[in-house]
Design an enzyme around this catalytic site. Structure first.
Site, short mmCIF file in Angstrom:
data_model
loop_
_atom_site.label_atom_id
_atom_site.label_comp_id
_atom_site.label_asym_id
_atom_site.label_seq_id
_atom_site.Cartn_x
_atom_site.Cartn_y
_atom_site.Cartn_z
N GLU A 37 0.81 -1.22 0.00
CA GLU A 37 0.00 0.00 0.00
C GLU A 37 0.85 1.27 0.00
O GLU A 37 0.29 2.38 0.06
CB GLU A 37 -0.90 0.03 1.25
CG GLU A 37 -1.88 -1.12 1.39
CD GLU A 37 -3.08 -1.02 0.48
OE1 GLU A 37 -3.09 -0.10 -0.38
OE2 GLU A 37 -3.99 -1.85 0.61
N HIS A 75 -3.21 2.97 8.26
CA HIS A 75 -4.30 2.14 7.76
C HIS A 75 -4.45 0.92 8.66
O HIS A 75 -3.47 0.24 8.96
CB HIS A 75 -4.01 1.69 6.33
CG HIS A 75 -4.94 0.61 5.84
ND1 HIS A 75 -6.31 0.76 5.82
CD2 HIS A 75 -4.69 -0.64 5.37
CE1 HIS A 75 -6.86 -0.34 5.35
NE2 HIS A 75 -5.91 -1.21 5.08
N HIS A 106 -7.78 -2.01 10.47
CA HIS A 106 -9.07 -2.67 10.28
C HIS A 106 -9.89 -2.66 11.57
O HIS A 106 -10.05 -3.69 12.22
CB HIS A 106 -8.83 -4.11 9.83
CG HIS A 106 -7.95 -4.26 8.64
ND1 HIS A 106 -7.28 -5.43 8.35
CD2 HIS A 106 -7.63 -3.39 7.65
CE1 HIS A 106 -6.57 -5.27 7.24
NE2 HIS A 106 -6.77 -4.04 6.80
#
Length: 273
Positions: A116, A139, A141
């Site tokens: 990413e 980033h 989750h």
């Protein structure tokens, strides 16, 4: 000799990656972080002046040329970075032509930055235009926020307003609201372009059924932004799970008063007062 592994930047990076794992937000090799450092911060260490390897990147990073980033590695587990920072993370510099990165430290088993990373670089470029002090892209989750993307309309205004009303702190922490992109395959320039466009307007962007992409001037700020959004999502999910009627909410007038009290400016057009 002063080595980079002993720097406060590596220590902070290692600590926050473990905390993200410990929250359950970065299972297995899920999630990634990039932390922009200045040349002054990097140059004081003896072991970061030689180029170990050069790797091409799928992004024209010329506007970030010469910038340094401490970044997590591709396929690496967040739970391990605290024990193996020099293996599972690395310090890189964007080359002058913007087409490659020079690895200066870390990735000592032949690894490379997260897949990413081009999306991170696009995000940094976008946020630096909004805030020249921006330094972190994170980033992960978050469980409750991902769950919310299955049950709530993917509408930026309505989702933001709902999460603002879940707790008093929300509008203070993310007055600019939360961006949302359509579901997309991660790890490519397409999702990077769409995400970076949203980051010109929002400090955080939801990837539906996947996670969140957030920014900040410090690691604590980016982490705290995600924590606050996730807490609001958790409260919303708990309320829904009870099956009972909502008897009271923070009103738009009260949100306006909160914003005034804490000196923040809510997203234009999001409050109905």
């Amino acid at each position: 000799m002063t080595n980079f592994i002993d720097s406060p930047y590596v220590k902070e990076f290692s600590k926050i990656t473990f905390r993200l794992y410990d929250h359950g937000w970065d299972e297995r090799n899920g999630g990634n972080i990039s932390y922009r450092l200045t040349e002054e911060e990097v140059s004081q260490y003896d072991d970061v002046h030689d180029v170990l390897r050069t790797i091409p990147i799928d992004f024209d990073g010329k506007e970030l040329a010469g910038m340094f980033f401490l970044v997590t590695g591709t396929g690496r587990y967040f739970k391990n970075i605290i024990d193996f920072p020099e293996r599972d993370s690395g310090l890189v510099r964007i080359t002058e032509d913007g087409k490659s990165i020079n690895i200066l430290w870390g990735f000592n088993d032949g690894g490379k930055p997260t897949s990413e990373f081009p999306t991170h670089l696009m995000g940094h470029a976008a946020r630096l235009k909004v805030d020249p002090n921006q330094r972190v892209i994170m980033h992960c989750h978050p469980t409750n926020l991902i769950a919310l993307t299955f049950t709530f309309p993917l509408d930026e205004k309505e989702l933001t307003r709902t999460l603002w009303k879940m707790q008093t702190e929300s509008i203070v922490v993310f007055p600019d609201g939360i961006g949302i992109i359509p579901w997309m395959v991660p790890g490519n320039s397409k999702i990077g372009n769409v995400t970076s466009e949203k980051l010109k307007e929002f400090s955080s962007v939801i990837w539906p059924h996947h996670g969140i992409f957030a920014s900040g001037t410090t690691i604590d700020e980016a982490y705290g932004l995600i924590e606050t959004i996730e807490k609001a999502a958790e409260i919303y999910n708990i309320i829904r799970s009870t099956g009972g009627d909502i008897l009271q909410l923070i009103t738009d007038q009260q949100l306006t008063e909160l914003a005034q009290a804490f000196g923040v400016t809510p997203k234009e057009g999001y409050l109905e007062v």
